[in-house]
Design a protein around this motif. Structure first.
Motif, PDB file in Angstrom:
ATOM      1  N   LEU C  32       0.836  -1.204   0.000  1.00  0.00           N
ATOM      2  CA  LEU C  32       0.000   0.000   0.000  1.00  0.00           C
ATOM      3  C   LEU C  32       0.865   1.246   0.000  1.00  0.00           C
ATOM      4  CD1 LEU C  32      -2.601  -1.022   2.744  1.00  0.00           C
ATOM      5  CD2 LEU C  32      -3.015  -0.898   0.281  1.00  0.00           C
ATOM      6  N   ASP C  42      -5.040   5.220   1.935  1.00  0.00           N
ATOM      7  CA  ASP C  42      -4.787   3.840   2.339  1.00  0.00           C
ATOM      8  C   ASP C  42      -4.687   3.684   3.852  1.00  0.00           C
ATOM      9  OD1 ASP C  42      -4.851   2.730  -0.122  1.00  0.00           O
ATOM     10  OD2 ASP C  42      -2.684   2.661  -0.446  1.00  0.00           O
ATOM     11  N   VAL C  98      -4.781  -3.956  -1.817  1.00  0.00           N
ATOM     12  CA  VAL C  98      -4.045  -2.937  -2.557  1.00  0.00           C
ATOM     13  C   VAL C  98      -4.738  -1.588  -2.448  1.00  0.00           C
ATOM     14  CG1 VAL C  98      -3.163  -4.701  -4.134  1.00  0.00           C
ATOM     15  CG2 VAL C  98      -5.180  -3.361  -4.779  1.00  0.00           C
ATOM     16  N   THR C  99      -4.079  -0.575  -3.043  1.00  0.00           N
ATOM     17  CA  THR C  99      -4.491   0.822  -2.869  1.00  0.00           C
ATOM     18  C   THR C  99      -5.922   1.096  -3.336  1.00  0.00           C
ATOM     19  OG1 THR C  99      -2.234   1.638  -2.945  1.00  0.00           O
ATOM     20  CG2 THR C  99      -3.935   3.190  -3.602  1.00  0.00           C
ATOM     21  N   GLY C 105      -3.707   0.922  -7.543  1.00  0.00           N
ATOM     22  CA  GLY C 105      -3.828  -0.427  -7.001  1.00  0.00           C
ATOM     23  C   GLY C 105      -3.605  -1.519  -8.032  1.00  0.00           C
ATOM     24  N   SER C 121      -8.847  -4.560  -3.650  1.00  0.00           N
ATOM     25  CA  SER C 121      -8.644  -3.139  -3.390  1.00  0.00           C
ATOM     26  C   SER C 121      -9.612  -2.767  -2.284  1.00  0.00           C
ATOM     27  CB  SER C 121      -8.929  -2.300  -4.629  1.00  0.00           C
ATOM     28  OG  SER C 121      -8.976  -0.936  -4.259  1.00  0.00           O
TER      29      SER C 121
END
Ligand SMILES: Nc1ncnc2c1ncn2[C@@H]1O[C@H](COP(=O)(O)OP(=O)(O)OP(=O)(O)O)[C@@H](O)[C@H]1O
Ligand SMILES: [Mg+2]
Lengths: 243, 294, 391
Positions: C32, C42, C98-99, C105, C121
């Motif tokens: 992240l 994040d 993920v982002t 992401g 995500s």
């Protein structure tokens, strides 16, 4: 008393050598002519003295003091004024503002005013045009302005790089009259000209540069009448001294 | 009609802010051929200073912003630009990007990247009603402050010895030095002035946005740069006019373009800039008369 | 000296042991933005996800194994996303989060896809974040931007009874454009094109002032019943300028305007509506969300800045449920269970996935109203006509 002494001065622009082992000297109140063909290194010499071009070797002494490593503004304040090739009148500044830049030394409003007045007396056209932009003057007037503002710096040595360049003969007369007057007043002059025709009018001695080196030096009359002169312009190799 | 007058006022007040940005950029470009993108962080740091002092007495906060930004500008000059002063413009540009990047990331480290809301000069939210036109006080203050600042800087540049030296240095730095003008001093004063101008921009910008975010100054610096290009590099009045012009053109385009084209407003502005570069590389506001015989 | 040496050795020994080698532990990876410009988005989801891991571990773990987390910083650089993902996958992560954005992401999710690992995500709201845009292992816990816009349109029309609207759209990011466009589509269905009395755009970062946009709203006659405000980054600045210009119209916005961090710019802001995942202010109609905010505050000392944190919690929650149902950590089996989620009651709300659609389009959002600078919950609401999803 020697005012300016240059010893073994060499300078280069990148790989291109512009001055090679130049030596000369200039006494107090003396006028030295420097002549040479295009690209001979004359302007480089003036810029080296003024601290703009950094020499690769050699030394420059002004009033016995080495100028090595000094900033251009420091050298200017020591009393070396350069009127460079092309005059460099400040765009967007009035004639008077151009002159004011030269007034570093004079302290106090009155002293400044007096100095300006003296200059205006000597250069009446500048008084007349003082509120106009300097760059709107004619070429000859601009040259007068360039010399005038250099004089306001109260220089002990005035260096002029091709002051007659691009001027009509009548203007050249005028500029040379000013130079003769300055000489009369005891200001040391280093006068650079590409065309040596009139240098003898003011210069006591003259050196000839070719390919960055001194090729000929001596009393102006001798140097300029020497048949070696044209050889020097064509790039003779030996340094000759006129007896 | 009301919309037209309102738009005109918008145009002037946006243009005024751009004009100061442009003057700061133009001044340093003139003196040292430096396109100082770090000016964006001068503004941003000013805004963060105001944010931290949002609850303090406003004149004190404003003074603090000016002091902090001027000190920052002088420090940046000393530490970052002085060592590369004689480098070519490309190196200077890279140095200014590096400073900008460094300061921006410093702000992210210190404050985080999330925008921070704060309220400064809430009184400026009031408005004056003239007939049907409602003029927010902030617009009036922006126009007044920028005019005062421009006038002040103008008088400084015209009437004081240092000011005249700066103008000389801006057009021909080498010649100015040959006449004894001290490079260090002129450059330091230039950065100081750029700092003052950035601080004023930051105060007005903070009052307008009430938001501190790390990249917020970038657009102002960019516009300042564009404006100096339009006005003619090294031409200070030209930079100011260029700033006004970019602000006014953006506002007017936003006002007259049909909705589908408004998204491309920036593109129109930059197309105009490219046209200027092609047709008048010396800038729009440099008179031919001033240039002849140079 | 000897003690120092021993400690150093022990430290080395621990650090060289791959996480997977730890008995009875399963790893979740977090590649992240821990620093840089995207980090704020994040931060909340990550902290919430770690909270979810704590909760599961305190109940005895997952399939009898303790969940451990590894983090790797993308430094807010999409290019670093892949590196960070490779890093955590190298430490045997069985799932990665993920982002909260497609562009930032996706690079990490693509690496997970190539190693057949599930990548969630937290809150990328673009339907591309899924099977179609990345691969069968990519999911997002967000509610799609197109649903958010349609939901706000239907709520404004049906619940508030608004008749006319002015649309102000930030064109800087895809998200706000998508919210405004889906709003407009749904609004036109419910009402008419004429009831959109004006529209304008601005750029959240490049527009140093939105003065001319504001003058246009004010010049609009008749004045609209409300303004649909699709703003995100620096939205607070735009709202301040709007209110300072004397425009007191109701403003509607989506979750990008969640949070109170920007409110100081407009003291006593009122008549501002925002559709969020859940209240970050401890006053959610759903007590479960308030409990979450409490334990979040207890663990981190501060409440989550926005309701986006809920998506992070639910990423771990969803994956753990699927693992339990599958009885294994095997990706294919877990994915099959995730794809069976139908109105699964998660912290972030009812969540549905299908083998084709890995984003939620029919999860109700909490509409909140800002009154005098305070968020008050109104109700959870979702559009009745789901927008057509295009990828
Ligand atoms: N800035 C520069 N960069 C590179 N080379 C230069 C530069 N200035 C001068 N030169 C070169 O250095 C040499 C000397 O030039 P300089 O200008 O000193 O000659 P000059 O004698 O003044 O000539 P002119 O009579 O044409 O003015 C020339 O070969 C010139 O091309
Ligand atoms: Mg020359």
């Amino acid at each position: 008393m020697t005012l300016l002494r240059i010893d073994g001065l060499s300078a280069a622009y990148g790989p291109v050598p512009a001055l090679r082992n130049v030596g000369l000297s200039l006494g107090e109140g003396e006028t030295l002519g420097v002549v040479g063909a295009n690209g001979a290194g004359k302007s480089t010499l003036t810029l080296a003295i003024a601290g703009i071009v950094r020499p690769s070797s050699g030394d420059i002494f002004f009033d016995g003091m080495s100028l090595a490593g000094l900033l251009p503004e420091t050298i200017a304040r020591l009393g070396v004024a350069l009127v460079p090739e092309g005059r460099h009148i400040f765009e967007g500044l009035t004639v008077e503002e151009n002159l004011l830049i030269g007034l570093n030394g004079a302290v106090g409003r009155q002293a400044r005013r007096d100095a300006l007045e003296r200059i205006y007396d000597a250069f009446p056209i500048l008084r007349q045009r003082r509120t106009g932009f300097g760059t709107r003057l004619s070429g000859g007037e601009q040259q007068q302005l360039a010399i005038a503002r250099a004089l306001l710096m109260n220089p002990r040595l005035l260096i002029l790089d091709e002051p007659s360049l691009g001027l009509a003969p009548i203007m050249v007369d005028k500029v040379y009259k000013i130079l003769r007057d300055l000489r009369q007043q005891g200001v040391a002059l280093l006068l650079v000209e590409q065309n040596p025709a009139r240098i003898a009018e003011v210069a006591d001695r003259t050196v000839v540069l070719a390919n960055g080196a001194v090729r000929l030096s001596g009393a102006s009359a001798d140097v300029l009448s020497s048949d070696l002169l044209s050889r020097a312009y064509l790039g003779a190799e030996e340094h000759e001294v006129c007896a | 009609m009301t919309f037209a007058i309102q738009t005109l006022i918008d145009a002037i007040s946006v243009g005024a802010l751009y004009a100061i940005s442009a003057l700061g950029i133009g001044l340093l470009f003139g003196i040292m051929r430096l396109v100082n993108f770090a000016q964006s962080e001068f503004v941003t740091v000013g805004v963060y200073t105001l944010m931290m002092l949002a609850n303090a007495w406003f004149p004190l906060a404003a003074l603090a912003a000016v002091v902090v930004v001027v000190l920052l500008a002088l420090t940046v000059e000393r530490l970052a630009f002085r060592p590369v002063r004689n480098a070519d413009p490309a190196t200077l540009l890279i140095a200014s990007f590096a400073v900008s990047y460094f300061l921006q990331n410093g702000l992210v480290l210190l404050f985080g990247a999330r925008p921070i809301g704060f309220d400064v000069l809430p009184g400026l939210g009031q408005a004056i009603q003239v007939e049907t036109v409602r003029i927010p006080l902030l617009n009036i203050v922006t126009i007044a402050a920028t005019s005062t600042l421009l006038l002040g800087v103008g008088l400084f540049l015209r009437l004081t010895r240092t000011g005249i030296e700066m103008r000389a240095a801006a057009v021909d730095f080498r010649m100015a030095r040959l006449m004894g003008v001290k490079a260090d001093r002129v450059i330091a004063v230039g950065f100081g002035l750029a700092g003052i101008m950035s601080a004023v921009v930051s105060i007005l910008y903070a009052a307008q946005t009430g938001t501190a975010s790390p990249a917020m100054g970038l657009q102002l610096a960019l516009v300042g740069f564009v404006a100096t290009v339009i006005g003619g590099m090294g031409n200070l009045p030209g930079a100011v006019l260029g700033g006004l012009a970019v602000g006014a053109i953006s506002v007017l385009l936003q006002a007259v373009l049909p909705p589908d084209l408004r998204v491309f407003r920036e593109a129109f502005v930059y197309a105009a800039v490219i046209a200027v570069l092609l047709l008048r590389p010396q800038g729009l506001f440099r008179s031919a008369a001033e240039r002849e015989r140079v | 000296m000897k003690i120092l040496m021993l400690t150093a050795l022990a430290a080395v020994a621990v650090s060289v042991l791959p996480a997977s080698a730890q008995d009875d532990a399963v790893t979740v990876g977090f590649p992240l933005a821990l620093s840089g410009f995207v980090a704020p988005y994040d931060d909340g989801p990550l902290k919430a996800a770690l909270l979810a891991i704590d909760d599961i571990n305190s109940r005895g773990g997952l399939l009898g194994e303790k969940i451990i987390s590894v983090e790797s910083d993308t430094k807010s650089d999409p290019a670093q996303g892949a590196t960070a993902a490779t890093d955590v996958l190298g430490k045997a992560a069985k799932m990665i989060m993920v982002t909260c954005d497609f562009d930032f992401g996706a690079p990490a999710a693509l690496v997970a896809e190539s190693q057949n690992v599930i990548a969630f995500s937290s809150c990328a709201a673009d339907p591309k974040f899924g099977v179609q845009g990345i691969g069968k292992n990519a999911y997002t816990m967000s509610t799609a931007s197109i649903s958010q816009g349609a939901t706000l349109a239907e709520w404004a029309h049906n619940e508030k009874g608004f008749k006319t609207v002015y649309i102000l759209k930030d064109t800087m990011v895809e998200y706000t454009k998508s919210v405004c466009d889906s709003f407009e589509a749904r609004w036109t269905e419910l009402s008419s094109a004429e009831s959109i009395v004006g529209r304008d755009t601005f750029h959240g970062v490049n527009d140093t002032s939105i003065a001319s946009q504001i003058s246009r709203i004010k010049a609009n006659s008749p004045q609209p019943d409300f303004v649909m405000f699709c703003g995100a980054v620096n939205g607070g600045s735009a709202v301040r300028q709007i209110r300072a210009a004397g425009i007191d119209l109701p403003l509607l916005s989506s979750e990008s305007m969640d949070g109170a961090y920007w409110l100081a710019a407009i003291p006593n802001l009122s008549d501002f509506y925002v559709a969020v995942y859940g209240s970050a202010f401890g006053n959610d109609p759903d007590p479960k969300v308030n409990d979450f905010v409490k334990s979040f505050s207890a663990k981190y000392g501060v409440a989550p800045v926005t309701g986006h944190a809920l998506t992070g919690y639910s990423v771990v929650e969803a994956w753990a449920k699927a693992v339990e149902r599958a009885g294994t950590f095997d990706t294919d089996a877990v994915r099959a269970e995730l794809d069976k989620f139908t109105a699964e009651p998660l912290m972030v709300g009812k969540t549905t996935f299908t083998p084709e659609l890995h984003i939620n389009v029919d999860r109700p959002m909490l509409i909140m109203k800002i009154v005098n600078g305070k968020h008050e919950p109104i109700e959870r609401f979702i559009t009745t006509k789901l927008p057509k999803v295009s990828f």
